[in-house]
Design a protein around this motif. Structure first.
Motif, PDB file in Angstrom:
ATOM      1  N   ARG A 113      -8.864  13.046   2.192  1.00  0.00           N
ATOM      2  CA  ARG A 113     -10.108  12.291   1.963  1.00  0.00           C
ATOM      3  C   ARG A 113      -9.969  11.359   0.754  1.00  0.00           C
ATOM      4  NH1 ARG A 113     -14.569  11.916  -0.872  1.00  0.00           N
ATOM      5  NH2 ARG A 113     -14.057  13.556  -2.371  1.00  0.00           N
ATOM      6  N   GLN A 114      -9.462  11.919  -0.360  1.00  0.00           N
ATOM      7  CA  GLN A 114      -9.407  11.112  -1.586  1.00  0.00           C
ATOM      8  C   GLN A 114      -8.371   9.992  -1.500  1.00  0.00           C
ATOM      9  OE1 GLN A 114      -9.422  13.072  -5.384  1.00  0.00           O
ATOM     10  NE2 GLN A 114     -10.916  14.617  -4.757  1.00  0.00           N
ATOM     11  N   TYR A 115      -7.196  10.296  -0.949  1.00  0.00           N
ATOM     12  CA  TYR A 115      -6.175   9.234  -0.862  1.00  0.00           C
ATOM     13  C   TYR A 115      -6.635   8.132   0.094  1.00  0.00           C
ATOM     14  CZ  TYR A 115      -2.454  11.371  -3.668  1.00  0.00           C
ATOM     15  OH  TYR A 115      -1.703  11.856  -4.714  1.00  0.00           O
ATOM     16  N   ALA A 116      -7.269   8.525   1.207  1.00  0.00           N
ATOM     17  CA  ALA A 116      -7.750   7.506   2.154  1.00  0.00           C
ATOM     18  C   ALA A 116      -8.839   6.654   1.503  1.00  0.00           C
ATOM     19  CB  ALA A 116      -8.278   8.174   3.423  1.00  0.00           C
ATOM     20  N   ALA A 117      -9.735   7.301   0.753  1.00  0.00           N
ATOM     21  CA  ALA A 117     -10.815   6.560   0.092  1.00  0.00           C
ATOM     22  C   ALA A 117     -10.257   5.596  -0.953  1.00  0.00           C
ATOM     23  CB  ALA A 117     -11.788   7.539  -0.561  1.00  0.00           C
ATOM     24  N   ASP A 118      -9.066   5.902  -1.448  1.00  0.00           N
ATOM     25  CA  ASP A 118      -8.426   5.077  -2.468  1.00  0.00           C
ATOM     26  C   ASP A 118      -7.575   3.969  -1.851  1.00  0.00           C
ATOM     27  OD1 ASP A 118      -8.557   4.930  -5.159  1.00  0.00           O
ATOM     28  OD2 ASP A 118      -6.869   6.275  -5.563  1.00  0.00           O
ATOM     29  N   GLY A 119      -7.555   3.894  -0.509  1.00  0.00           N
ATOM     30  CA  GLY A 119      -6.832   2.819   0.164  1.00  0.00           C
ATOM     31  C   GLY A 119      -5.394   3.121   0.524  1.00  0.00           C
ATOM     32  N   TRP A 120      -4.978   4.395   0.356  1.00  0.00           N
ATOM     33  CA  TRP A 120      -3.613   4.764   0.728  1.00  0.00           C
ATOM     34  C   TRP A 120      -3.489   4.885   2.245  1.00  0.00           C
ATOM     35  CZ3 TRP A 120       0.279   7.774  -2.510  1.00  0.00           C
ATOM     36  CH2 TRP A 120       0.097   7.521  -3.871  1.00  0.00           C
ATOM     37  N   ARG A 121      -2.271   4.742   2.751  1.00  0.00           N
ATOM     38  CA  ARG A 121      -1.995   5.100   4.139  1.00  0.00           C
ATOM     39  C   ARG A 121      -1.712   6.602   4.161  1.00  0.00           C
ATOM     40  NH1 ARG A 121       2.237   5.297   7.943  1.00  0.00           N
ATOM     41  NH2 ARG A 121       3.790   5.016   6.323  1.00  0.00           N
ATOM     42  N   VAL A 122      -2.517   7.339   4.904  1.00  0.00           N
ATOM     43  CA  VAL A 122      -2.424   8.799   4.909  1.00  0.00           C
ATOM     44  C   VAL A 122      -1.812   9.282   6.227  1.00  0.00           C
ATOM     45  CG1 VAL A 122      -3.742  10.952   4.847  1.00  0.00           C
ATOM     46  CG2 VAL A 122      -4.389   9.048   3.354  1.00  0.00           C
TER      47      VAL A 122
ATOM     48  N   MET B 263       0.844  -1.196   0.000  1.00  0.00           N
ATOM     49  CA  MET B 263       0.000   0.000   0.000  1.00  0.00           C
ATOM     50  C   MET B 263       0.888   1.260   0.000  1.00  0.00           C
ATOM     51  SD  MET B 263      -2.424   1.374   2.991  1.00  0.00           S
ATOM     52  CE  MET B 263      -2.974  -0.254   3.470  1.00  0.00           C
ATOM     53  N   SER B 264       0.539   2.232  -0.827  1.00  0.00           N
ATOM     54  CA  SER B 264       1.330   3.468  -0.882  1.00  0.00           C
ATOM     55  C   SER B 264       0.954   4.406   0.258  1.00  0.00           C
ATOM     56  CB  SER B 264       1.096   4.169  -2.212  1.00  0.00           C
ATOM     57  OG  SER B 264       1.502   3.358  -3.280  1.00  0.00           O
ATOM     58  N   SER B 265       1.868   5.313   0.586  1.00  0.00           N
ATOM     59  CA  SER B 265       1.628   6.258   1.681  1.00  0.00           C
ATOM     60  C   SER B 265       1.848   7.686   1.196  1.00  0.00           C
ATOM     61  CB  SER B 265       2.564   5.971   2.858  1.00  0.00           C
ATOM     62  OG  SER B 265       3.904   6.041   2.419  1.00  0.00           O
ATOM     63  N   VAL B 266       1.070   8.594   1.783  1.00  0.00           N
ATOM     64  CA  VAL B 266       1.217  10.012   1.449  1.00  0.00           C
ATOM     65  C   VAL B 266       1.240  10.815   2.738  1.00  0.00           C
ATOM     66  CG1 VAL B 266      -1.302  10.280   1.121  1.00  0.00           C
ATOM     67  CG2 VAL B 266       0.249  11.950   0.120  1.00  0.00           C
ATOM     68  N   LEU B 267       2.185  11.731   2.846  1.00  0.00           N
ATOM     69  CA  LEU B 267       2.210  12.675   3.966  1.00  0.00           C
ATOM     70  C   LEU B 267       1.740  14.017   3.445  1.00  0.00           C
ATOM     71  CD1 LEU B 267       4.803  13.083   6.791  1.00  0.00           C
ATOM     72  CD2 LEU B 267       3.861  15.111   5.641  1.00  0.00           C
ATOM     73  N   ILE B 268       0.718  14.567   4.091  1.00  0.00           N
ATOM     74  CA  ILE B 268       0.100  15.830   3.643  1.00  0.00           C
ATOM     75  C   ILE B 268       0.253  16.882   4.733  1.00  0.00           C
ATOM     76  CG2 ILE B 268      -2.053  16.915   2.858  1.00  0.00           C
ATOM     77  CD1 ILE B 268      -3.030  13.953   2.289  1.00  0.00           C
ATOM     78  N   THR B 269       0.777  18.056   4.389  1.00  0.00           N
ATOM     79  CA  THR B 269       0.817  19.161   5.346  1.00  0.00           C
ATOM     80  C   THR B 269      -0.433  20.023   5.158  1.00  0.00           C
ATOM     81  OG1 THR B 269       2.051  20.639   3.864  1.00  0.00           O
ATOM     82  CG2 THR B 269       3.351  19.187   5.287  1.00  0.00           C
ATOM     83  N   GLY B 270      -0.910  20.602   6.256  1.00  0.00           N
ATOM     84  CA  GLY B 270      -2.126  21.418   6.170  1.00  0.00           C
ATOM     85  C   GLY B 270      -3.333  20.575   5.799  1.00  0.00           C
ATOM     86  N   ALA B 271      -3.457  19.396   6.444  1.00  0.00           N
ATOM     87  CA  ALA B 271      -4.498  18.427   6.052  1.00  0.00           C
ATOM     88  C   ALA B 271      -5.830  18.663   6.753  1.00  0.00           C
ATOM     89  CB  ALA B 271      -4.008  17.009   6.339  1.00  0.00           C
ATOM     90  N   ASN B 272      -5.958  19.741   7.500  1.00  0.00           N
ATOM     91  CA  ASN B 272      -7.181  19.947   8.294  1.00  0.00           C
ATOM     92  C   ASN B 272      -8.284  20.665   7.535  1.00  0.00           C
ATOM     93  OD1 ASN B 272      -5.233  22.108   8.537  1.00  0.00           O
ATOM     94  ND2 ASN B 272      -6.695  23.117   9.896  1.00  0.00           N
ATOM     95  N   ARG B 273      -7.955  21.360   6.439  1.00  0.00           N
ATOM     96  CA  ARG B 273      -9.007  22.079   5.703  1.00  0.00           C
ATOM     97  C   ARG B 273      -8.531  22.311   4.260  1.00  0.00           C
ATOM     98  NH1 ARG B 273      -8.043  28.068   6.115  1.00  0.00           N
ATOM     99  NH2 ARG B 273      -6.265  28.359   7.503  1.00  0.00           N
ATOM    100  N   GLY B 274      -9.468  22.807   3.458  1.00  0.00           N
ATOM    101  CA  GLY B 274      -9.121  23.183   2.085  1.00  0.00           C
ATOM    102  C   GLY B 274      -8.620  22.011   1.247  1.00  0.00           C
ATOM    103  N   LEU B 275      -7.650  22.291   0.387  1.00  0.00           N
ATOM    104  CA  LEU B 275      -7.126  21.259  -0.518  1.00  0.00           C
ATOM    105  C   LEU B 275      -6.494  20.113   0.256  1.00  0.00           C
ATOM    106  CD1 LEU B 275      -5.558  23.612  -3.230  1.00  0.00           C
ATOM    107  CD2 LEU B 275      -7.541  22.147  -3.511  1.00  0.00           C
ATOM    108  N   GLY B 276      -5.813  20.427   1.361  1.00  0.00           N
ATOM    109  CA  GLY B 276      -5.143  19.377   2.143  1.00  0.00           C
ATOM    110  C   GLY B 276      -6.128  18.359   2.681  1.00  0.00           C
TER     111      GLY B 276
END
Ligand code: NDP
Length: 227
Positions: free
Chosen positions: A19-28, A1-14
């Protein structure tokens, strides 16, 4: 499973990236300044770990690096950003705010990428994505105004272009991507694109990247943008 680290993940584009990466089965690995109060992020379903991260705070970055340990990061998504003086004319320009913007929008992404380079190297995809802006393109600057935000994103592009060279020996692809003007707190309610649409498109660009793209500046459709 792929993983993504996102900064500023609490609102907006982050938040929408999370939401989308988690729905796609990624480790977020969702990072934001105050995870306890990030209610929308807490409500997301999927394989999501939440970390406190102020991108301007070295202690906060150190705590994140320690918590992650040797964990691989396939995609580092440098999304957190500020636009402190919107629609600012030449006469209204505030130099102190410009400095603060430079710290968050330019220095912090580079520092974070450097601190997490070992984790990215340990992954399969090895991608660093900076959320830039079409307004950063010098070739496209036909008007004045918004000096701070636009010049910060231009500088972000320059640092990512240089970082691409530094991280090439590790096989890491580094690309700044412009998401397009999007309806968020920053983009405003009248922006043409929804967060869902912009994030879907940027994720598509990220998915289609190869190492030869490293150091380029790309649009939300994957087309090269002029510096
Ligand atoms: P928002 O203002 O909606 O969200 C900004 C995010 O950045 C928030 O999560 C905010 O956290 C976070 N952030 C700001 N400073 C820090 C910090 N010091 N440490 C950690 N997090 C921080 O903006 P958008 O979602 O619209 O923008 C996301 C990115 O996309 C930005 O880089 C922006 O420049 C870029 N962009 C946006 C466009 C648009 O039209 N919306 C167009 C082009 C680029 P907090 O809630 O704690 O403040």
């Amino acid at each position: 499973m792929s993983s993504v680290l996102i900064t500023g993940a609490n609102r907006g584009l982050g938040l929408e990236f999370a939401r989308q990466y988690a729905a796609d089965g990624w480790r977020v690995i969702a990072c934001c300044r105050d995870p306890q109060r990030a209610h929308a992020l807490q409500a997301l379903k999927g394989d999501i770990e939440r970390h406190a991260l102020d991108v301007n705070d070295n202690l906060s970055i150190g705590n994140l690096v320690t918590a992650l340990g040797m964990a691989p990061i396939d995609v580092l998504l440098l999304n957190a950003g500020v636009h402190l003086q919107k629609d600012c004319s030449l006469d209204e320009l505030n130099a102190d705010l410009w400095m603060r913007e430079f710290q968050t929008n330019v220095i912090a992404p580079l520092v974070l990428a450097r601190r997490l380079a070992d984790n990215i190297t340990r992954s399969d995809l090895r991608r660093v994505i900076a959320i830039s802006s079409g307004s950063a393109s010098i070739a496209g600057m036909k008007s004045g105004g918004n000096y701070a935000y636009r010049s910060c994103k231009t500088a972000l592009n320059a640092t990512m272009h240089m970082l691409a060279a530094d991280l090439a020996p590790r096989g890491i692809t580094v690309v700044p991507i412009a998401p397009g003007h999007t309806r968020t707190d920053m983009g405003g309610a009248t922006a043409p694109y929804s967060a869902e649409d912009s994030v879907t498109r940027v994720r598509g660009v990220i998915a289609g990247l190869s190492f030869k793209d490293s150091g380029n500046f790309l649009s939300r459709d994957g087309a090269p943008l002029p510096w």
